[in-house]
Design a protein around this motif. Structure first.
Motif, mmCIF file in Angstrom:
data_model
loop_
_atom_site.group_PDB
_atom_site.id
_atom_site.type_symbol
_atom_site.label_atom_id
_atom_site.label_comp_id
_atom_site.label_asym_id
_atom_site.label_seq_id
_atom_site.Cartn_x
_atom_site.Cartn_y
_atom_site.Cartn_z
ATOM 1 N N GLY A 77 0.842 -1.196 0.000
ATOM 2 C CA GLY A 77 0.000 0.000 0.000
ATOM 3 C C GLY A 77 0.875 1.243 0.000
ATOM 4 N N ASN A 78 0.416 2.262 0.694
ATOM 5 C CA ASN A 78 1.112 3.552 0.649
ATOM 6 C C ASN A 78 2.481 3.508 1.316
ATOM 7 N N GLY A 79 2.585 2.793 2.428
ATOM 8 C CA GLY A 79 3.886 2.651 3.070
ATOM 9 C C GLY A 79 4.760 1.656 2.326
ATOM 10 N N GLY A 80 4.188 0.498 2.020
ATOM 11 C CA GLY A 80 4.969 -0.578 1.405
ATOM 12 C C GLY A 80 5.534 -0.197 0.051
ATOM 13 N N CYS A 97 5.623 -8.363 -0.321
ATOM 14 C CA CYS A 97 4.568 -9.381 -0.389
ATOM 15 C C CYS A 97 3.222 -8.750 -0.069
ATOM 16 N N GLU A 98 2.257 -8.994 -0.926
ATOM 17 C CA GLU A 98 0.941 -8.354 -0.812
ATOM 18 C C GLU A 98 -0.145 -9.431 -0.880
ATOM 19 N N GLY A 99 -1.125 -9.321 0.007
ATOM 20 C CA GLY A 99 -2.177 -10.331 0.065
ATOM 21 C C GLY A 99 -3.103 -10.338 -1.132
ATOM 22 N N THR A 106 -3.935 4.411 -3.789
ATOM 23 C CA THR A 106 -3.098 5.568 -3.457
ATOM 24 C C THR A 106 -3.927 6.589 -2.688
ATOM 25 N N ARG A 107 -3.385 7.078 -1.592
ATOM 26 C CA ARG A 107 -4.027 8.183 -0.868
ATOM 27 C C ARG A 107 -3.288 9.439 -1.277
ATOM 28 N N HIS A 108 -4.036 10.359 -1.885
ATOM 29 C CA HIS A 108 -3.387 11.401 -2.678
ATOM 30 C C HIS A 108 -2.758 12.533 -1.887
ATOM 31 N N TRP A 109 -3.390 12.932 -0.790
ATOM 32 C CA TRP A 109 -2.906 14.118 -0.085
ATOM 33 C C TRP A 109 -1.883 13.699 0.971
ATOM 34 N N PHE A 110 -0.719 14.298 0.940
ATOM 35 C CA PHE A 110 0.275 13.930 1.959
ATOM 36 C C PHE A 110 1.039 15.155 2.440
ATOM 37 N N LEU A 229 -0.503 -13.733 1.573
ATOM 38 C CA LEU A 229 -1.242 -13.237 2.729
ATOM 39 C C LEU A 229 -0.471 -13.588 4.001
ATOM 40 N N LEU A 230 -0.067 -12.558 4.725
ATOM 41 C CA LEU A 230 0.724 -12.797 5.945
ATOM 42 C C LEU A 230 -0.027 -13.721 6.901
ATOM 43 N N ALA A 231 0.629 -14.802 7.317
ATOM 44 C CA ALA A 231 0.018 -15.730 8.282
ATOM 45 C C ALA A 231 0.636 -15.548 9.663
ATOM 46 N N LEU A 289 -18.829 2.303 5.037
ATOM 47 C CA LEU A 289 -17.518 1.683 4.847
ATOM 48 C C LEU A 289 -16.692 2.555 3.899
ATOM 49 N N GLY A 290 -15.458 2.889 4.316
ATOM 50 C CA GLY A 290 -14.603 3.658 3.407
ATOM 51 C C GLY A 290 -13.207 3.079 3.381
ATOM 52 N N TYR A 291 -13.052 1.874 3.919
ATOM 53 C CA TYR A 291 -11.707 1.335 4.147
ATOM 54 C C TYR A 291 -11.320 0.277 3.123
ATOM 55 N N ASN A 294 -9.047 -5.326 2.691
ATOM 56 C CA ASN A 294 -8.020 -6.320 3.020
ATOM 57 C C ASN A 294 -7.411 -6.051 4.392
ATOM 58 N N ASN A 295 -7.644 -4.857 4.920
ATOM 59 C CA ASN A 295 -6.942 -4.455 6.141
ATOM 60 C C ASN A 295 -7.675 -4.963 7.380
ATOM 61 N N LYS A 296 -7.296 -6.176 7.775
ATOM 62 C CA LYS A 296 -7.980 -6.858 8.880
ATOM 63 C C LYS A 296 -7.112 -6.929 10.132
ATOM 64 N N GLY A 538 3.160 3.175 9.147
ATOM 65 C CA GLY A 538 1.795 3.488 8.708
ATOM 66 C C GLY A 538 0.742 3.000 9.683
ATOM 67 N N ASP A 539 -0.406 2.632 9.129
ATOM 68 C CA ASP A 539 -1.580 2.377 9.964
ATOM 69 C C ASP A 539 -1.456 1.160 10.873
ATOM 70 N N CYS A 540 -0.559 0.232 10.572
ATOM 71 C CA CYS A 540 -0.403 -0.906 11.494
ATOM 72 C C CYS A 540 0.554 -0.560 12.629
ATOM 73 N N ALA A 557 -1.479 11.603 7.834
ATOM 74 C CA ALA A 557 -1.462 10.132 7.880
ATOM 75 C C ALA A 557 -0.567 9.562 6.787
ATOM 76 N N CYS A 558 -0.798 10.007 5.579
ATOM 77 C CA CYS A 558 -0.025 9.447 4.473
ATOM 78 C C CYS A 558 1.406 9.994 4.483
ATOM 79 N N GLY A 559 1.542 11.256 4.891
ATOM 80 C CA GLY A 559 2.879 11.855 4.951
ATOM 81 C C GLY A 559 3.774 11.135 5.937
HETATM 82 C C1 LIG Z 1 -10.599 6.358 1.271
HETATM 83 C C2 LIG Z 1 -9.393 6.829 2.033
HETATM 84 C C3 LIG Z 1 -8.805 8.027 1.702
HETATM 85 C C4 LIG Z 1 -7.691 8.473 2.406
HETATM 86 N N1 LIG Z 1 -7.103 9.625 2.011
HETATM 87 C C5 LIG Z 1 -6.011 10.049 2.659
HETATM 88 C C6 LIG Z 1 -5.308 11.201 2.203
HETATM 89 O O1 LIG Z 1 -5.629 11.766 1.169
HETATM 90 N N2 LIG Z 1 -4.249 11.637 2.940
HETATM 91 C C7 LIG Z 1 -3.837 10.981 4.071
HETATM 92 O O2 LIG Z 1 -2.898 11.442 4.707
HETATM 93 N N3 LIG Z 1 -4.434 9.850 4.475
HETATM 94 C C8 LIG Z 1 -5.492 9.374 3.797
HETATM 95 N N4 LIG Z 1 -6.079 8.207 4.186
HETATM 96 C C9 LIG Z 1 -5.425 7.438 5.252
HETATM 97 C C10 LIG Z 1 -4.213 6.750 4.634
HETATM 98 O O3 LIG Z 1 -4.678 5.948 3.571
HETATM 99 C C11 LIG Z 1 -3.454 5.846 5.562
HETATM 100 O O4 LIG Z 1 -3.128 6.475 6.745
HETATM 101 C C12 LIG Z 1 -2.187 5.341 4.843
HETATM 102 O O5 LIG Z 1 -2.502 4.935 3.558
HETATM 103 C C13 LIG Z 1 -1.617 4.154 5.476
HETATM 104 O O6 LIG Z 1 -0.809 3.434 4.560
HETATM 105 P P1 LIG Z 1 -0.438 1.932 4.921
HETATM 106 O O7 LIG Z 1 0.653 1.543 4.011
HETATM 107 O O8 LIG Z 1 -0.242 1.814 6.374
HETATM 108 O O9 LIG Z 1 -1.754 1.108 4.606
HETATM 109 P P2 LIG Z 1 -2.441 0.816 3.193
HETATM 110 O O10 LIG Z 1 -2.094 1.850 2.213
HETATM 111 O O11 LIG Z 1 -3.864 0.574 3.484
HETATM 112 O O12 LIG Z 1 -1.745 -0.543 2.708
HETATM 113 C C14 LIG Z 1 -1.898 -1.763 3.374
HETATM 114 C C15 LIG Z 1 -1.609 -2.876 2.376
HETATM 115 O O13 LIG Z 1 -1.414 -4.096 3.083
HETATM 116 C C16 LIG Z 1 -2.131 -5.137 2.424
HETATM 117 N N5 LIG Z 1 -2.433 -6.166 3.416
HETATM 118 C C17 LIG Z 1 -3.319 -6.111 4.430
HETATM 119 N N6 LIG Z 1 -3.278 -7.254 5.142
HETATM 120 C C18 LIG Z 1 -2.347 -8.038 4.573
HETATM 121 C C19 LIG Z 1 -1.848 -9.340 4.870
HETATM 122 N N7 LIG Z 1 -2.311 -10.072 5.898
HETATM 123 N N8 LIG Z 1 -0.865 -9.848 4.071
HETATM 124 C C20 LIG Z 1 -0.374 -9.128 3.026
HETATM 125 N N9 LIG Z 1 -0.833 -7.903 2.699
HETATM 126 C C21 LIG Z 1 -1.800 -7.356 3.473
HETATM 127 C C22 LIG Z 1 -3.353 -4.444 1.866
HETATM 128 O O14 LIG Z 1 -3.942 -5.189 0.825
HETATM 129 C C23 LIG Z 1 -2.763 -3.109 1.409
HETATM 130 O O15 LIG Z 1 -2.279 -3.171 0.092
HETATM 131 C C24 LIG Z 1 -7.178 7.720 3.490
HETATM 132 C C25 LIG Z 1 -7.767 6.505 3.817
HETATM 133 C C26 LIG Z 1 -8.857 6.052 3.088
HETATM 134 C C27 LIG Z 1 -9.450 4.727 3.431
#
Ligand SMILES: Cc1cc2nc3c(=O)[nH]c(=O)nc-3n(C[C@H](O)[C@H](O)[C@H](O)COP(=O)(O)OP(=O)(O)OC[C@H]3O[C@@H](n4cnc5c(N)ncnc54)[C@H](O)[C@@H]3O)c2cc1C
Length: 575
Positions: A77-80, A97-99, A106-110, A229-231, A289-291, A294-296, A538-540, A557-559
């Motif tokens: 995702g955005n971090g990976g 590795c991606e599930g 892509t989350r556009h604003w950072f 998928l991470l186990a 729902l806006g999430y 896959n993010n469980k 990131g979010d985890c 968040a994305c930044g």
């Molecule tokens: C609709 C929406 C709009 C947003 N807009 C913004 C914005 O504009 N600006 C901002 O700052 N923040 C925004 N956010 C928040 C922002 O998306 C997150 O804070 C940021 O993307 C986190 O990135 P991440 O890499 O942690 O997670 P994600 O980008 O969600 O990536 C997680 C990845 O891990 C994968 N994954 C999950 N579980 C597993 C597993 N078990 N095994 C393998 N892969 C797995 C998923 O499929 C996904 O590809 C938004 C969020 C949403 C939902």
């Protein structure tokens, strides 16, 4: 919840993997795993009773394939993907590795501090910014981690910008001035939010950042390993994390990582058991729902099984845009709970929900100052009947939202409605709201009485609603909100037909509490000690937010996610 990675769970986790499902999943059934479980480490800190959601790590005896690398990135995702693109430039031996079957949306604003696009504005006030983040989290954060983001975010921007501008995208330095203020409180809205468009200001004309990152790594000879998928993680007894095991269509694959495993698996918004246990107010105030489905929370769970500590408090990103049909209560629907697959009643974001128009509860009463951060109204409504509320405006919508001048993504309303401005200066509101009027979630009427009927108020609530509207007009005329203290420029009249009523709750975007990390994004155990070899971004990851998301720090968040991701690559490159 069972600890096995069940066939059903695997399919759910691989949402969108139609081809794989059609091809069958021979070799990945739970029979590959033995029944015995490893106990979760004693003292795992979660801030809640984990019995319902943490479960136990599956014991996996049958590894179909083993792979080796220096850095294992989990989640594309955005971090990976930021980490992968950066690591590719450094020639690091990495795997991502991606599930699912594609990169995360892509989350556009950072946000990034003091970058060239903001050279003509005042520098970010770092003292005030730190104070704001600490205040939002009530101190439940690591200020050294936040300082790292402040110090390294400009480098992150430079890297992202190199790839985006090479693809023809033009950076936009977002507006940050809100002269009239919000909620009578001095929110800091720093000049630091970026996004990209083509030369006409249209995002449709450019490729998404994560797609460009994927092309970037492909050109350097790397590929995303989809369907992984991470186990669980692999950790030496009390020692370093040395890799991870993934469930794939060909059975379990173990990836050993000499220098580190970076978790970037997002939050747990798609895991109702975690949401209900860790953030009950979310389960009671969300309607849509806006999430990423896959993010469980698997990265969080796997890290905890390996001994990592989670934030003691929870934090969710809820936007006040969950439009539902009149009368729909907030929370998971009873039918979906009954069916064993809890779901919120609606989907997506109704951007005008954020506009600070009059908002009333189902009894027709005003209950909060509407000039507020995105999650304040949904949270306040959780204490109101049904957990939902109704936003009301009149035919002056187009003019009102220009005056309200909200920032961040909610500015999309005042900008979007411009496309419906007619030659005489009025707005084609039927056109602007066409979809929501047609699907029956938004109500429109010629009188407030008729609107009250359509919104489903009972006789008593209707009387109260009409009195509330009258009172609101009085406050507008006086240009002073002596009831809830909203700024005068965000008051509006309810006198010009047509009138509109939107039943709203929150849209859940993501969760932002996770594994505690230090300023190098290394995971910490329950004693605050580093777990060698394990990083989270990131979010985890945790150590930044508590309670909610600081919405006025637009793009934080994305930044911070991308800055953390690049930081981990730098740490690994220096090993
Ligand atoms: C609709 C929406 C709009 C947003 N807009 C913004 C914005 O504009 N600006 C901002 O700052 N923040 C925004 N956010 C928040 C922002 O998306 C997150 O804070 C940021 O993307 C986190 O990135 P991440 O890499 O942690 O997670 P994600 O980008 O969600 O990536 C997680 C990845 O891990 C994968 N994954 C999950 N579980 C597993 C597993 N078990 N095994 C393998 N892969 C797995 C998923 O499929 C996904 O590809 C938004 C969020 C949403 C939902």
């Amino acid at each position: 919840m069972t600890a096995e990675v069940s066939r059903r769970g695997f399919l759910a986790g691989m949402a969108g993997v139609g081809a794989l499902a059609a091809a069958g999943l021979a070799g990945c059934a739970p029979s590959k795993a033995e029944g015995a479980k490893e106990a979760a480490p004693e003292g795992a800190q979660t801030g809640a009773d984990t019995a319902d959601w943490l479960g136990q790590a599956p014991e996996i005896a049958d590894i179909a394939e083993t792979k080796e690398c220096d850095l294992l990135i989990v989640g594309a995702g955005n971090g990976g993907m930021a980490a992968a693109a950066y690591a590719a430039d450094r020639g690091i031996d990495f795997m991502v590795c991606e599930g699912s079957t594609q990169v995360g949306a892509t989350r556009h604003w950072f946000a990034a501090l003091d970058t060239p696009p903001f050279a003509d504005r005042e520098p970010v006030d770092r003292q005030r910014l730190m104070g704001e983040i600490v205040r939002y989290s009530s101190g439940n954060c690591d200020q050294r981690l936040i300082k790292m983001w402040m110090d390294e975010s400009a480098d992150m921007f430079a890297f992202v910008d190199g790839i985006m501008s090479a693809a023809g995208a033009v950076v936009i330095a977002d507006e940050n001035d809100m002269p009239g203020g919000m909620g009578g409180t001095s929110f800091y809205t720093p000049p630091f939010e970026h996004h990209y468009a083509d030369e006409n200001g249209d995002r449709k004309g450019i490729e998404e950042r994560n797609v460009l990152f994927e092309k970037h790594i492909n050109e350097a000879g790397y590929e995303v390993s989809y369907g992984h998928l991470l186990a669980k993680l692999v950790r030496e007894e009390g020692g370093r994390v040395t890799g991870a095991i993934f469930e794939t269509e060909n059975g379990y694959v173990q990836v050993n990582a000499k220098k580190g495993v970076m978790l970037a698996t997002g939050g747990y918004a798609a895991n109702p058991a975690m949401v209900k246990a860790l953030s009950p107010v979310t389960a009671q105030s969300v309607t849509a729902l806006g999430y990423n489905q896959n993010n469980k929370g698997m990265g969080i769970k796997a890290a905890m099984w390996a001994g990592a500590a989670k934030d003691l408090t929870s934090a969710t990103m809820i936007f006040d845009r969950g439009l539902v049909a009149p009368g729909t209560p907030a929370g998971y629907t009873p039918e979906s709970i009954e069916a064993g697959d809890p779901q919120f009643p609606s989907n997506g974001q109704f951007n005008p929900g954020t506009q600070p128009f009059l908002k009333v509860n189902m009894a027709g009463e005003r209950f909060a100052n509407e000039s507020a951060d995105y999650d304040y109204l949904p949270h306040a409504a959780a204490q109101q009947p049904n957990g939902t509320y109704i936003s009301v405006w009149d035919g002056n919508f187009g003019e009102d939202v220009q005056r309200f001048h909200t920032l961040g993504c909610s500015a999309g309303t005042r900008m979007g409605v411009q496309a419906f401005k007619k030659e005489d200066g009025s707005y084609d509101l039927d056109g602007y709201f066409q979809k929501q009027l047609e699907d029956g979630r938004l109500q429109k009427a010629d009188t407030l009485e008729e609107l009250a009927e359509k919104l489903g108020f009972d006789a008593e609530a209707k009387k109260t609603f009409l009195a509330t509207c009258e009172r609101y007009n009085e406050l507008y005329d006086a240009q002073e909100d002596t009831d809830f203290f909203k700024e005068a420029y965000r008051l509006s009249e309810l006198r010009t037909p047509p009138f509109f009523g939107a039943t709203l709750g929150g849209t859940l975007l993501t969760t932002i509490d996770g594994i505690r990390i230090n300023a190098d994004c290394q995971a910490l155990d329950t004693q605050g000690h580093v777990i060698d070899g394990l990083f989270a971004v990131g979010d985890c990851s945790g150590s930044v937010f508590s309670g909610n998301y600081p919405d006025q720090l637009h793009g934080f968040a994305c930044g911070r996610t991308m800055t953390e991701a690049l930081h981990v690559v730098k740490v690994v490159a220096d090993m």
